[in-house]
Design an enzyme around this catalytic site. Structure first.
Site, PDB file in Angstrom:
ATOM      1  N   GLU A  48      -5.698  -4.817  10.415  1.00  0.00           N
ATOM      2  CA  GLU A  48      -4.651  -3.833  10.662  1.00  0.00           C
ATOM      3  C   GLU A  48      -4.904  -3.083  11.966  1.00  0.00           C
ATOM      4  O   GLU A  48      -5.686  -2.124  11.989  1.00  0.00           O
ATOM      5  CB  GLU A  48      -4.620  -2.816   9.513  1.00  0.00           C
ATOM      6  CG  GLU A  48      -4.328  -3.423   8.159  1.00  0.00           C
ATOM      7  CD  GLU A  48      -3.671  -2.408   7.241  1.00  0.00           C
ATOM      8  OE1 GLU A  48      -2.557  -2.704   6.780  1.00  0.00           O
ATOM      9  OE2 GLU A  48      -4.234  -1.329   7.019  1.00  0.00           O
ATOM     10  N   ASN A  58       0.874  -1.170   0.000  1.00  0.00           N
ATOM     11  CA  ASN A  58       0.000   0.000   0.000  1.00  0.00           C
ATOM     12  C   ASN A  58       0.913   1.222   0.000  1.00  0.00           C
ATOM     13  O   ASN A  58       1.479   1.571   1.029  1.00  0.00           O
ATOM     14  CB  ASN A  58      -0.899  -0.007   1.245  1.00  0.00           C
ATOM     15  CG  ASN A  58      -1.688   1.278   1.379  1.00  0.00           C
ATOM     16  OD1 ASN A  58      -1.882   2.006   0.401  1.00  0.00           O
ATOM     17  ND2 ASN A  58      -2.153   1.570   2.583  1.00  0.00           N
ATOM     18  N   GLY A  93       2.384   2.137  10.565  1.00  0.00           N
ATOM     19  CA  GLY A  93       3.343   3.228  10.385  1.00  0.00           C
ATOM     20  C   GLY A  93       4.057   3.629  11.675  1.00  0.00           C
ATOM     21  O   GLY A  93       4.731   4.657  11.713  1.00  0.00           O
ATOM     22  N   GLU A 128      -6.774   4.941   7.613  1.00  0.00           N
ATOM     23  CA  GLU A 128      -6.497   6.360   7.304  1.00  0.00           C
ATOM     24  C   GLU A 128      -7.686   6.996   6.594  1.00  0.00           C
ATOM     25  O   GLU A 128      -7.980   8.172   6.792  1.00  0.00           O
ATOM     26  CB  GLU A 128      -5.209   6.467   6.462  1.00  0.00           C
ATOM     27  CG  GLU A 128      -3.981   6.183   7.320  1.00  0.00           C
ATOM     28  CD  GLU A 128      -2.803   5.607   6.570  1.00  0.00           C
ATOM     29  OE1 GLU A 128      -2.756   5.684   5.323  1.00  0.00           O
ATOM     30  OE2 GLU A 128      -1.895   5.064   7.236  1.00  0.00           O
ATOM     31  N   SER A 148       3.225  -2.320  10.204  1.00  0.00           N
ATOM     32  CA  SER A 148       4.685  -2.386  10.371  1.00  0.00           C
ATOM     33  C   SER A 148       5.259  -3.765  10.054  1.00  0.00           C
ATOM     34  O   SER A 148       6.210  -4.213  10.701  1.00  0.00           O
ATOM     35  CB  SER A 148       5.099  -1.927  11.777  1.00  0.00           C
ATOM     36  OG  SER A 148       4.682  -0.590  11.990  1.00  0.00           O
ATOM     37  N   HIS A 162      -9.489   1.495   4.599  1.00  0.00           N
ATOM     38  CA  HIS A 162      -8.215   1.634   5.325  1.00  0.00           C
ATOM     39  C   HIS A 162      -8.431   2.589   6.499  1.00  0.00           C
ATOM     40  O   HIS A 162      -9.178   3.558   6.384  1.00  0.00           O
ATOM     41  CB  HIS A 162      -7.126   2.166   4.378  1.00  0.00           C
ATOM     42  CG  HIS A 162      -5.760   2.085   4.969  1.00  0.00           C
ATOM     43  ND1 HIS A 162      -5.302   2.997   5.895  1.00  0.00           N
ATOM     44  CD2 HIS A 162      -4.759   1.181   4.800  1.00  0.00           C
ATOM     45  CE1 HIS A 162      -4.073   2.660   6.263  1.00  0.00           C
ATOM     46  NE2 HIS A 162      -3.720   1.561   5.618  1.00  0.00           N
ATOM     47  N   LYS A 188       0.207   4.263  -0.287  1.00  0.00           N
ATOM     48  CA  LYS A 188      -0.405   5.480   0.267  1.00  0.00           C
ATOM     49  C   LYS A 188      -0.146   6.652  -0.682  1.00  0.00           C
ATOM     50  O   LYS A 188      -0.098   6.463  -1.883  1.00  0.00           O
ATOM     51  CB  LYS A 188       0.121   5.757   1.677  1.00  0.00           C
ATOM     52  CG  LYS A 188       0.107   4.517   2.561  1.00  0.00           C
ATOM     53  CD  LYS A 188       0.286   4.835   4.007  1.00  0.00           C
ATOM     54  CE  LYS A 188       0.478   3.551   4.786  1.00  0.00           C
ATOM     55  NZ  LYS A 188       0.165   3.682   6.179  1.00  0.00           N
TER      56      LYS A 188
HETATM   57  C1  PEP Z   1      -0.762   0.126   5.770  1.00  0.00           C
HETATM   58  O1  PEP Z   1      -0.621   1.187   5.203  1.00  0.00           O
HETATM   59  O2  PEP Z   1      -1.767  -0.539   5.555  1.00  0.00           O
HETATM   60  C2  PEP Z   1       0.298  -0.326   6.680  1.00  0.00           C
HETATM   61  C3  PEP Z   1       0.175  -1.480   7.263  1.00  0.00           C
HETATM   62  O3  PEP Z   1       1.372   0.514   6.850  1.00  0.00           O
HETATM   63  P1  PEP Z   1       2.776   0.149   7.566  1.00  0.00           P
HETATM   64  O4  PEP Z   1       3.215  -1.161   6.991  1.00  0.00           O
HETATM   65  O5  PEP Z   1       3.675   1.278   7.210  1.00  0.00           O
HETATM   66  O6  PEP Z   1       2.502   0.039   9.026  1.00  0.00           O
END
Ligand code: PEP
Length: 251
Positions: free
Chosen positions: A167, A10, A173, A97, A213, A95, A12
């Site tokens: 998630e 992803n 992040g 975000e 992460s 997501h 972003k």
């Molecule tokens: C994500 O954007 O869905 C995500 C898991 O980000 P990260 O791996 O940076 O935590």
């Protein structure tokens, strides 16, 4: 039960079209022959370039959102047909975000998932709890409710095609990964909800990713868990080398 793993990047709001081309050019030979499904979910503006470059490779293209209406006066939005015509196969929906900053709700996620499925796109439906919710002990309850709402009115046949991404928001992040056990526990809860809604057969085939992460150091342990069928990768998908190592996590 063998489910093919799926590793999706992803990106972003990162990478201009020329930067996207550079990354994908590097990535293609690195992930060639991988035994997992490989997806890159790129910004809308990168789709054309990435689709052209990945044609005939084992990398599928995903979008990070779409609108549930077919067309019309929705300034700034993108429809399923627009994505399909550019060769998009997957679309990330809900997501955290988008829920946090763009007023995405379980209801809009459900509407979008239904349209995506009707059009032949594979939705990657995200769910997950905040740190406060985890500390309150309501993770399972919250995730169950998110999944139930996302799947409302979706048939068993269509449900089996959906990818769910668990998630935990506190792990996205932040560099804080859920332990493999914590992640697997919630993925098992999600599979349980799918079994309640659609029966064990559907629960056995649906793919559930972990995201938060995930990187080249923890991918093998996370993806080695019984209910984790892949990863949704943010930060570590922005470098071809790290993403490829996650894709090829076994070796
Ligand atoms: C994500 O954007 O869905 C995500 C898991 O980000 P990260 O791996 O940076 O935590």
């Amino acid at each position: 039960m063998s489910r093919k793993k799926i590793v999706a990047g992803n990106w972003k709001m990162n990478k201009t079209p020329s930067e996207a081309e550079n990354l994908v050019r590097e990535l293609i030979p690195m992930v060639e022959g991988a035994d997992v499904d490989v997806v890159v979910c790129v910004p809308f503006t990168d789709i054309c370039a990435v689709s052209a470059l990945t044609k005939g490779t084992n990398i599928a293209v995903g979008a990070q959102n779409m609108h549930f209406e077919e067309s019309g006066a929705y300034t700034g939005e993108i429809s399923a047909d627009m994505l399909l015509e550019l060769g998009v196969k997957y679309v990330v929906l809900g997501h955290s975000e988008r829920r946090q900053y763009f007023a995405e709700t379980c209801e809009t996620v459900n509407k979008k998932a239904k349209v995506a499925l009707a059009k032949g796109l594979v939705p990657i439906v995200c769910c997950g709890e905040s740190l406060a919710e985890r500390e309150l002990g309501v993770t399972a309850e919250l995730v169950r409710s998110q999944v139930k709402k996302a799947f409302a009115g979706i048939s068993a046949q269509d449900a089996a095609k959906v990818v769910i991404a668990y998630e935990p928001i506190w792990a996205i992040g932040t560099g804080k990964t859920a332990t493999a056990q914590q992640a697997n526990e919630v993925c098992a809860v999600i599979r349980g909800v799918i079994a309640e809604l659609y029966g064990q057969e559907t629960a056995d085939v649906i793919r559930i990713q972990y995201g938060g992460s995930m990187n080249e150091s923890n991918a093998a342990e996370l993806m080695g868990q019984s209910d984790i069928d892949g990863g949704l990768i943010g930060g570590a998908s922005l470098k071809a080398g790290s993403f490829a190592q996650i894709v090829k996590y076994k070796g």
